[in-house]
Design a protein around this motif. Structure first.
Motif, short mmCIF file in Angstrom:
data_model
loop_
_atom_site.label_atom_id
_atom_site.label_comp_id
_atom_site.label_asym_id
_atom_site.label_seq_id
_atom_site.Cartn_x
_atom_site.Cartn_y
_atom_site.Cartn_z
N GLU A 76 0.86 -1.18 0.00
CA GLU A 76 0.00 0.00 0.00
C GLU A 76 0.89 1.23 0.00
OE1 GLU A 76 -3.07 0.11 2.93
OE2 GLU A 76 -3.38 -2.04 2.82
N CYS A 77 0.55 2.16 -0.87
CA CYS A 77 1.37 3.36 -0.98
C CYS A 77 0.45 4.56 -1.18
CB CYS A 77 2.34 3.23 -2.15
SG CYS A 77 3.40 4.65 -2.34
N PRO A 78 0.51 5.54 -0.30
CA PRO A 78 -0.40 6.68 -0.39
C PRO A 78 -0.11 7.61 -1.58
CG PRO A 78 1.18 7.04 1.36
CD PRO A 78 1.39 5.64 0.86
N VAL A 79 1.04 7.46 -2.21
CA VAL A 79 1.39 8.36 -3.31
C VAL A 79 1.39 7.66 -4.66
CG1 VAL A 79 2.72 9.94 -1.88
CG2 VAL A 79 3.86 8.00 -2.95
N GLY A 80 0.79 6.49 -4.76
CA GLY A 80 0.75 5.75 -6.02
C GLY A 80 1.73 4.61 -6.01
N VAL A 81 1.42 3.58 -6.79
CA VAL A 81 2.27 2.39 -6.86
C VAL A 81 2.95 2.36 -8.22
CG1 VAL A 81 2.29 -0.12 -6.83
CG2 VAL A 81 0.80 1.11 -5.25
N PHE A 82 4.27 2.25 -8.22
CA PHE A 82 5.06 2.19 -9.45
C PHE A 82 4.96 0.79 -10.04
CE2 PHE A 82 9.03 0.94 -11.48
CZ PHE A 82 9.17 1.91 -12.44
N THR A 83 4.59 0.69 -11.30
CA THR A 83 4.62 -0.58 -12.02
C THR A 83 5.37 -0.35 -13.32
OG1 THR A 83 2.56 -0.24 -13.23
CG2 THR A 83 2.39 -1.28 -11.06
N MET A 84 6.07 -1.38 -13.78
CA MET A 84 6.80 -1.27 -15.04
C MET A 84 6.29 -2.34 -15.99
SD MET A 84 10.89 -1.41 -15.81
CE MET A 84 10.97 -3.17 -16.12
N ARG A 101 8.74 1.91 -19.37
CA ARG A 101 7.35 2.27 -19.66
C ARG A 101 6.45 1.50 -18.71
NH1 ARG A 101 6.78 1.71 -26.13
NH2 ARG A 101 6.96 -0.47 -25.57
N GLY A 102 5.41 2.18 -18.22
CA GLY A 102 4.48 1.54 -17.31
C GLY A 102 3.50 2.54 -16.75
N GLU A 103 3.09 2.27 -15.51
CA GLU A 103 2.09 3.13 -14.87
C GLU A 103 2.44 3.34 -13.41
OE1 GLU A 103 -2.76 3.41 -14.30
OE2 GLU A 103 -1.87 1.47 -14.75
N LYS A 104 2.31 4.56 -12.98
CA LYS A 104 2.32 4.85 -11.55
C LYS A 104 0.83 4.97 -11.22
CE LYS A 104 4.23 7.56 -7.88
NZ LYS A 104 4.68 8.88 -7.48
N ILE A 105 0.31 3.88 -10.66
CA ILE A 105 -1.12 3.72 -10.49
C ILE A 105 -1.72 4.90 -9.74
CG2 ILE A 105 -2.92 2.25 -9.49
CD1 ILE A 105 -1.09 -0.13 -10.16
N ALA A 106 -2.83 5.39 -10.24
CA ALA A 106 -3.58 6.54 -9.72
C ALA A 106 -2.96 7.88 -10.09
CB ALA A 106 -3.77 6.46 -8.21
N ASP A 107 -1.76 7.86 -10.70
CA ASP A 107 -1.10 9.12 -11.06
C ASP A 107 -0.99 9.33 -12.57
OD1 ASP A 107 -0.78 9.82 -8.42
OD2 ASP A 107 1.26 9.09 -8.29
N PHE A 108 -0.29 8.40 -13.26
CA PHE A 108 -0.06 8.58 -14.69
C PHE A 108 0.55 7.33 -15.31
CE2 PHE A 108 3.45 10.50 -12.25
CZ PHE A 108 4.52 9.70 -12.66
N TRP A 109 0.39 7.22 -16.63
CA TRP A 109 1.17 6.30 -17.45
C TRP A 109 2.46 7.04 -17.79
CZ3 TRP A 109 -0.15 1.35 -18.58
CH2 TRP A 109 -1.49 0.98 -18.46
N TYR A 110 3.57 6.33 -17.88
CA TYR A 110 4.83 7.00 -18.18
C TYR A 110 5.61 6.25 -19.26
CZ TYR A 110 7.00 3.29 -15.51
OH TYR A 110 7.40 2.05 -15.08
N TRP A 111 6.46 7.02 -19.94
CA TRP A 111 7.45 6.50 -20.88
C TRP A 111 8.66 7.39 -20.70
CZ3 TRP A 111 6.22 5.66 -26.77
CH2 TRP A 111 7.32 5.10 -27.40
N TRP A 112 9.67 6.83 -20.06
CA TRP A 112 10.87 7.60 -19.76
C TRP A 112 12.07 7.01 -20.49
CZ3 TRP A 112 9.51 6.41 -14.10
CH2 TRP A 112 8.53 7.29 -13.64
N ILE A 113 12.91 7.89 -21.03
CA ILE A 113 14.23 7.50 -21.51
C ILE A 113 15.20 8.46 -20.82
CG2 ILE A 113 15.76 7.22 -23.49
CD1 ILE A 113 13.26 6.86 -25.24
N ILE A 114 16.09 7.88 -20.03
CA ILE A 114 16.98 8.68 -19.19
C ILE A 114 18.42 8.23 -19.39
CG2 ILE A 114 17.38 9.55 -16.85
CD1 ILE A 114 14.54 7.98 -16.32
N GLN A 115 19.29 9.17 -19.62
CA GLN A 115 20.72 8.87 -19.77
C GLN A 115 21.43 9.23 -18.46
OE1 GLN A 115 23.34 11.35 -22.30
NE2 GLN A 115 23.62 9.44 -23.46
N TYR A 116 22.18 8.25 -17.95
CA TYR A 116 22.90 8.42 -16.69
C TYR A 116 24.40 8.28 -16.89
CZ TYR A 116 18.38 7.38 -14.48
OH TYR A 116 17.07 7.39 -14.09
N LYS A 117 25.14 8.93 -16.02
CA LYS A 117 26.58 8.70 -15.91
C LYS A 117 26.74 7.76 -14.72
CE LYS A 117 30.84 9.53 -17.04
NZ LYS A 117 31.36 8.98 -18.27
N PRO A 118 27.09 6.49 -14.98
CA PRO A 118 27.19 5.53 -13.87
C PRO A 118 28.53 5.59 -13.15
CG PRO A 118 27.56 4.42 -15.94
CD PRO A 118 27.28 5.86 -16.28
#
Length: 151
Positions: A76-84, A101-118
């Motif tokens: 249970e999460c009061p700020v939405g549940v992250f699903t991929m 790509r997925g859904e943060k339930i109750a908030d939004f569907w998302y599609w993210w592409i993120i470049q990181y320096k590891p």
């Protein structure tokens, strides 16, 4: 001339093997410590290598470039549940790029592409945001098809 050619071949082989070793070092299960870092898509992230089963904060980077994540439906999460729904990763020119790509339930569907320096330190993997390439979000009242069709 022949010695120079041999040296160049060995140097090129060493660079290629070095790239593969670095890429291979990301393969495995990683537990996101979102309380000490942040969360997708704009925050730097802190992961720790783990052998735990896939769950809410554990992501598996596979050799084939896919990403696995299993949502625990009992959380249970009061700020939405992250699903991929699906994900991919690649390591190129010193940058690790994630596409999720997925859904943060109750908030939004998302599609993210993120470049990181590891940066790896022991069992820890730090991902510093270099660039958010795509941050596409649509309301939860829309559908998966609308997300992937709207680029």
């Amino acid at each position: 001339m022949q010695k120079t050619l041999i040296i160049l071949v060995l140097l090129f082989t060493g660079i290629t093997q070095s790239q593969e070793l670095k890429e291979a070092s990301f393969v495995g299960k990683w537990e996101l410590n979102w309380s000490k870092s942040g969360f997708f898509p704009k925050d730097d992230l802190l992961f720790k290598n783990t052998t735990k089963e896939l769950s809410d904060y554990i992501f598996k980077l596979n050799k084939d470039g896919s990403v696995e994540h299993k949502n625990n439906s009992n959380v249970e999460c009061p700020v939405g549940v992250f699903t991929m729904r699906d994900g991919n990763w690649k390591f190129d020119n010193g940058f690790l790029t994630l596409e999720l790509r997925g859904e943060k339930i109750a908030d939004f569907w998302y599609w993210w592409i993120i470049q990181y320096k590891p940066e790896k330190k022991g069992e820890n993997l730090y991902l510093k945001v270099e660039k958010v390439i795509k941050n596409h979000q649509i309301p939860p009242t829309k559908t998966w098809e609308q997300l992937i069709g709207s680029n």
